[in-house]
Design a protein around this motif. Structure first.
Motif, PDB file in Angstrom:
ATOM      1  N   ASP A  12      -2.979 -42.391  60.196  1.00 37.39           N
ATOM      2  CA  ASP A  12      -4.432 -42.603  60.139  1.00 37.39           C
ATOM      3  C   ASP A  12      -5.137 -41.448  59.436  1.00 37.39           C
ATOM      4  O   ASP A  12      -4.989 -40.284  59.825  1.00 37.39           O
ATOM      5  CB  ASP A  12      -5.008 -42.742  61.552  1.00 37.39           C
ATOM      6  N   THR A  14      -8.946 -40.157  58.658  1.00 34.17           N
ATOM      7  CA  THR A  14     -10.348 -40.333  59.038  1.00 34.17           C
ATOM      8  C   THR A  14     -11.219 -39.402  58.197  1.00 34.17           C
ATOM      9  O   THR A  14     -10.948 -38.199  58.108  1.00 34.17           O
ATOM     10  CB  THR A  14     -10.561 -40.005  60.526  1.00 34.17           C
ATOM     11  N   GLU A  16     -15.215 -38.157  57.636  1.00 37.75           N
ATOM     12  CA  GLU A  16     -16.595 -38.140  58.112  1.00 37.75           C
ATOM     13  C   GLU A  16     -17.516 -38.129  56.898  1.00 37.75           C
ATOM     14  O   GLU A  16     -17.379 -37.276  56.006  1.00 37.75           O
ATOM     15  CB  GLU A  16     -16.840 -36.914  58.990  1.00 37.75           C
ATOM     16  N   ALA A  92     -10.213 -44.656  58.145  1.00 38.09           N
ATOM     17  CA  ALA A  92     -11.434 -44.822  58.942  1.00 38.09           C
ATOM     18  C   ALA A  92     -12.536 -43.977  58.318  1.00 38.09           C
ATOM     19  O   ALA A  92     -12.312 -42.825  57.953  1.00 38.09           O
ATOM     20  CB  ALA A  92     -11.197 -44.396  60.391  1.00 38.09           C
ATOM     21  N   ALA A  94     -16.152 -42.507  59.228  1.00 37.81           N
ATOM     22  CA  ALA A  94     -17.054 -42.253  60.351  1.00 37.81           C
ATOM     23  C   ALA A  94     -18.384 -41.724  59.817  1.00 37.81           C
ATOM     24  O   ALA A  94     -18.448 -40.634  59.245  1.00 37.81           O
ATOM     25  CB  ALA A  94     -16.429 -41.243  61.310  1.00 37.81           C
ATOM     26  N   LEU A 100     -18.574 -46.702  62.631  1.00 45.01           N
ATOM     27  CA  LEU A 100     -17.217 -46.486  62.141  1.00 45.01           C
ATOM     28  C   LEU A 100     -16.742 -47.709  61.375  1.00 45.01           C
ATOM     29  O   LEU A 100     -16.862 -48.840  61.849  1.00 45.01           O
ATOM     30  CB  LEU A 100     -16.265 -46.214  63.307  1.00 45.01           C
ATOM     31  N   LYS A 102     -13.332 -49.271  59.607  1.00 45.60           N
ATOM     32  CA  LYS A 102     -11.882 -49.076  59.584  1.00 45.60           C
ATOM     33  C   LYS A 102     -11.227 -50.050  58.609  1.00 45.60           C
ATOM     34  O   LYS A 102     -11.622 -51.216  58.522  1.00 45.60           O
ATOM     35  CB  LYS A 102     -11.291 -49.267  60.983  1.00 45.60           C
ATOM     36  N   SER A 246     -17.102 -40.361  67.257  1.00 45.25           N
ATOM     37  CA  SER A 246     -16.123 -41.361  66.825  1.00 45.25           C
ATOM     38  C   SER A 246     -15.549 -42.055  68.051  1.00 45.25           C
ATOM     39  O   SER A 246     -15.240 -41.403  69.045  1.00 45.25           O
ATOM     40  CB  SER A 246     -14.992 -40.695  66.036  1.00 45.25           C
ATOM     41  N   VAL A 248     -12.794 -43.905  67.734  1.00 44.50           N
ATOM     42  CA  VAL A 248     -11.384 -44.174  67.426  1.00 44.50           C
ATOM     43  C   VAL A 248     -10.508 -43.613  68.543  1.00 44.50           C
ATOM     44  O   VAL A 248     -10.562 -42.420  68.838  1.00 44.50           O
ATOM     45  CB  VAL A 248     -10.981 -43.544  66.075  1.00 44.50           C
ATOM     46  N   GLY A 284     -12.906 -37.972  64.708  1.00 42.20           N
ATOM     47  CA  GLY A 284     -11.733 -38.774  64.387  1.00 42.20           C
ATOM     48  C   GLY A 284     -11.096 -39.369  65.620  1.00 42.20           C
ATOM     49  O   GLY A 284     -11.765 -39.954  66.477  1.00 42.20           O
ATOM     50  N   SER A 285      -9.785 -39.222  65.717  1.00 43.56           N
ATOM     51  CA  SER A 285      -9.062 -39.722  66.879  1.00 43.56           C
ATOM     52  C   SER A 285      -8.517 -38.565  67.712  1.00 43.56           C
ATOM     53  O   SER A 285      -7.451 -38.679  68.319  1.00 43.56           O
ATOM     54  CB  SER A 285      -7.922 -40.648  66.451  1.00 43.56           C
TER      55      SER A 285
END
Length: 315
Positions: A12, A14, A16, A92, A94, A100, A102, A246, A248, A284-285
């Protein structure tokens, strides 16, 4: 130890961004690269909580090797199943206001031999597991009954199963009696085939899933909170949240919080909500660590507000 099973993991990325403008060049203000997939995120959250976890997942190609390296760097034991296809890569975006976007790739198609190898890997590594968390969508090649087979085999071995999936895979697995299922509001509405407008609607839908075989239902209602419906009772929990960065992996962090707290009762529900609330305030995640949690902001009650209208009703 919490064992996680992620049939369709991902790498993944991500980004911003200030805002998402179609057709324009957008300059990211931040970026992250993380191992992804719902079960992978549960393992990451369990590890962040200081608990042992083993991640069983099919991996292939350069993205799969990178996923394994990233997990190892986070102190997560990886039990990889080699597959011919390359692990998928997801993106993703953000935005600053919390929206968000994806883009999820389909992932490789698993052969019959690869599917069986995945089930065998779970069997081999599950002997000392307190919970097995089976999470996410099924990759191409796996029938909707694959999770049902996994739940049945795991129960025969004496393991407890937490299942986080949706659609036909969820409905097929219910008949095998997973110990807890974790739908969000949209997945819960899809499982019962009708819209959810209030917390009471969500309670009734969760009770229907229990009637179909689930022993407990941990339902995420987004900003409104979470429900736990089990043989022991019905509880509702919510938490005050600051700035949302986020969402996620927030649901995966919640499931991890639930399991590390024992996986049953209002105490585990409070832990789930605390972990989810912390996760949405991180980029993020990123999975929350104990210092990120604020349990004092969590409220748990058995006086469920059944008439409360959901902030985001599901049609």
């Amino acid at each position: 130890m919490i064992l996680t099973v992620t049939p369709n993991p991902s790498l993944d990325r991500t980004y911003e961004v200030p805002a998402l403008d179609r057709g324009e060049v957008i300059r990211a203000t931040g970026e992250r690269m993380d191992p992804g997939g719902k079960g992978v995120n549960v393992s990451r959250a369990v590890a962040a909580a200081g608990r042992r976890t083993v991640a069983v997942l099919p991996l292939g190609g350069a993205p799969g090797a990178l996923v394994a390296d990233l997990l190892d760097a986070q102190g997560i034991e990886v039990a990889p199943v080699a597959v011919a296809g390359a692990t998928r890569s997801n993106i993703a975006l953000a935005e600053a206001d919390g929206v968000l976007t994806k883009i999820n790739a389909p992932g490789p198609e698993l052969s019959a031999a690869e599917q069986e190898s995945l089930l065998e890997a779970v069997r081999v590594r599950s002997a000392d597991a307190d919970w097995i968390a089976c999470c996410g969508s099924l990759p191409r090649g796996l029938a909707p009954t694959w999770y049902a087979e996994l739940v049945a085999r795991s129960h025969r071995a004496g393991a407890r199963i937490a299942l986080d999936t949706s659609g036909p895979a969820l409905l097929a697995a219910l008949r095998e009696g997973p110990d807890v299922v974790k739908p969000n509001a949209e997945e819960l509405a899809g499982a019962v085939g009708r819209p959810l407008a209030t917390v009471g609607d969500a309670v009734k839908a969760a009770e229907e899933l229990r009637g179909l075989g689930a022993r407990a239902v941990l339902a995420s209602l987004g900003a409104d909170g979470q429900l736990l419906v089990s043989e022991g009772g019905v509880w509702f929990a919510s938490a005050r949240v600051g700035v949302v960065r986020s969402n996620v992996g927030a649901g995966d962090a919640s499931l991890a919080g639930f399991l590390v707290a024992g996986g049953e009762g209002p105490g585990a529900l409070a832990s789930a909500v605390a972990h989810g609330a912390a996760a949405v305030q991180l980029p993020g995640s990123v999975m929350p660590r104990p210092a990120d949690l604020d349990p004092d902001e969590v409220t748990v009650t058995s006086a469920v507000p059944v008439d409360r209208v959901l902030t985001e009703p599901v049609s």
